[in-house]
Design a protein around this motif. Structure first.
Motif, PDB file in Angstrom:
ATOM      1  N   SER A 111     111.519 -55.207  60.122  1.00  0.00           N
ATOM      2  CA  SER A 111     112.628 -55.787  61.078  1.00  0.00           C
ATOM      3  C   SER A 111     112.606 -55.197  62.329  1.00  0.00           C
ATOM      4  CB  SER A 111     114.051 -55.652  60.291  1.00  0.00           C
ATOM      5  OG  SER A 111     115.113 -56.140  61.158  1.00  0.00           O
ATOM      6  N   GLU A 125     118.376 -59.645  61.816  1.00  0.00           N
ATOM      7  CA  GLU A 125     117.903 -58.745  60.405  1.00  0.00           C
ATOM      8  C   GLU A 125     117.808 -59.877  59.214  1.00  0.00           C
ATOM      9  OE1 GLU A 125     120.665 -55.678  60.325  1.00  0.00           O
ATOM     10  OE2 GLU A 125     119.504 -54.350  61.622  1.00  0.00           O
ATOM     11  N   GLY A 129     114.968 -61.024  56.368  1.00  0.00           N
ATOM     12  CA  GLY A 129     115.247 -60.910  55.067  1.00  0.00           C
ATOM     13  C   GLY A 129     114.651 -62.600  54.488  1.00  0.00           C
ATOM     14  N   CYS A 132     110.921 -62.259  54.333  1.00  0.00           N
ATOM     15  CA  CYS A 132     110.995 -61.768  52.615  1.00  0.00           C
ATOM     16  C   CYS A 132     110.846 -62.917  51.683  1.00  0.00           C
ATOM     17  CB  CYS A 132     111.857 -60.597  52.276  1.00  0.00           C
ATOM     18  SG  CYS A 132     111.529 -59.192  53.395  1.00  0.00           S
ATOM     19  N   TRP A 148     110.144 -57.739  45.896  1.00  0.00           N
ATOM     20  CA  TRP A 148     110.658 -57.513  47.239  1.00  0.00           C
ATOM     21  C   TRP A 148     111.202 -56.002  46.966  1.00  0.00           C
ATOM     22  CZ3 TRP A 148     114.543 -60.788  49.991  1.00  0.00           C
ATOM     23  CH2 TRP A 148     115.155 -60.086  51.274  1.00  0.00           C
ATOM     24  N   ALA A 172     112.593 -54.111  56.216  1.00  0.00           N
ATOM     25  CA  ALA A 172     113.402 -55.333  55.613  1.00  0.00           C
ATOM     26  C   ALA A 172     112.797 -55.404  54.197  1.00  0.00           C
ATOM     27  CB  ALA A 172     113.107 -56.579  56.303  1.00  0.00           C
TER      28      ALA A 172
END
Ligand SMILES: Cc1cc2nc3c(=O)[nH]c(=O)nc-3n(C[C@H](O)[C@H](O)[C@H](O)COP(=O)(O)O)c2cc1C
Length: 204
Positions: A111, A125, A129, A132, A148, A172
């Motif tokens: 990030s 941010e 996410g 991800c 993750w 992240a």
């Protein structure tokens, strides 16, 4: 009648979203995505909501021989920075660092919120996410498994330096991607009804 652009329902996608489950990195093995699949996966990962199109994230790949090398460096850094710990405990965690990348592919999602932007860093941010999650879902759609994670290697400054994460950047997530050695059992899932309220004008 006006032509509709409505997308047809995709039962396959829904089934995947309803059943996808993470697999611990140690439970992942080859095969992982090949070069073409990896490229496609990244394209999917980057297709996320991103307020003002700042692209506030980037990727670091860890694969092949680099996995053992970075593991060895992280293990040594763990030892160097945890001299105060009882040796047995320190070595236990250092060994975990040494084996941190067992899956064929790990993608570090970095990030990197754009400083001074009108878009709050929090929103940027959140976009990381979403990257991800798209990686995880995209990998599942290709028939792979993944997880993750974060932890010491994603947060300690010594580890960040080894990973190549710069000033103003944060990890992240580390996404381990491969094939599950064993099908995972599900875990308890949240009771969504208990988490949901419906706003009403009579409430304060
Ligand atoms: C930001 C973030 C960091 C996480 N870090 C870890 C971690 O370091 N180790 C771990 O075992 N699980 C970690 N998890 C949890 C797993 O990714 C995952 O949620 C959990 O294994 C349950 O999997 P599932 O609900 O996808 O099946 C993290 C999750 C998130 C969202």
């Amino acid at each position: 009648m006006i032509a509709s652009t409505r997308r047809p329902p995709s039962p396959e996608t829904l089934a995947l979203l309803e059943t996808r489950r993470s697999v611990a990195a140690a439970g992942l093995q080859a095969p992982g995505p090949d070069a073409g699949q990896t490229q496609r996966l990244l394209t999917i990962a980057a297709r996320v909501p991103d307020h003002a199109m700042l692209t506030p994230w980037r990727f670091i790949f860890i694969e092949g021989a680099a996995r053992a090398e970075i593991g060895a460096r992280l293990a040594q850094a763990y030892r160097d920075h945890n001299g105060h710990m009882p040796e047995e405990k320190r070595e236990k965690f250092a060994a975990i660092m040494g084996r941190l990348f067992p899956a064929p592919l790990a993608v570090v999602v970095v990030s990197r919120p754009v400083a001074g932007s009108a878009i709050p860093a929090f929103e940027q941010e959140l976009s990381a996410g979403a990257v991800c999650m798209n990686l995880l879902t995209g990998a599942a759609a290709m028939g792979f498994d993944g997880i993750w994670v974060t932890g010491w290697a994603a947060t300690h400054q010594a580890a960040l330096t080894i990973l190549g994460v710069g000033v103003g950047e944060r990890v992240a997530g580390i996404l381990h991607i491969g094939s599950a050695k064993e099908a995972p059992a599900d875990r308890p899932r949240p009771d969504v009804a208990a988490l949901t309220t419906r706003w009403s004008p009579s409430e304060p």
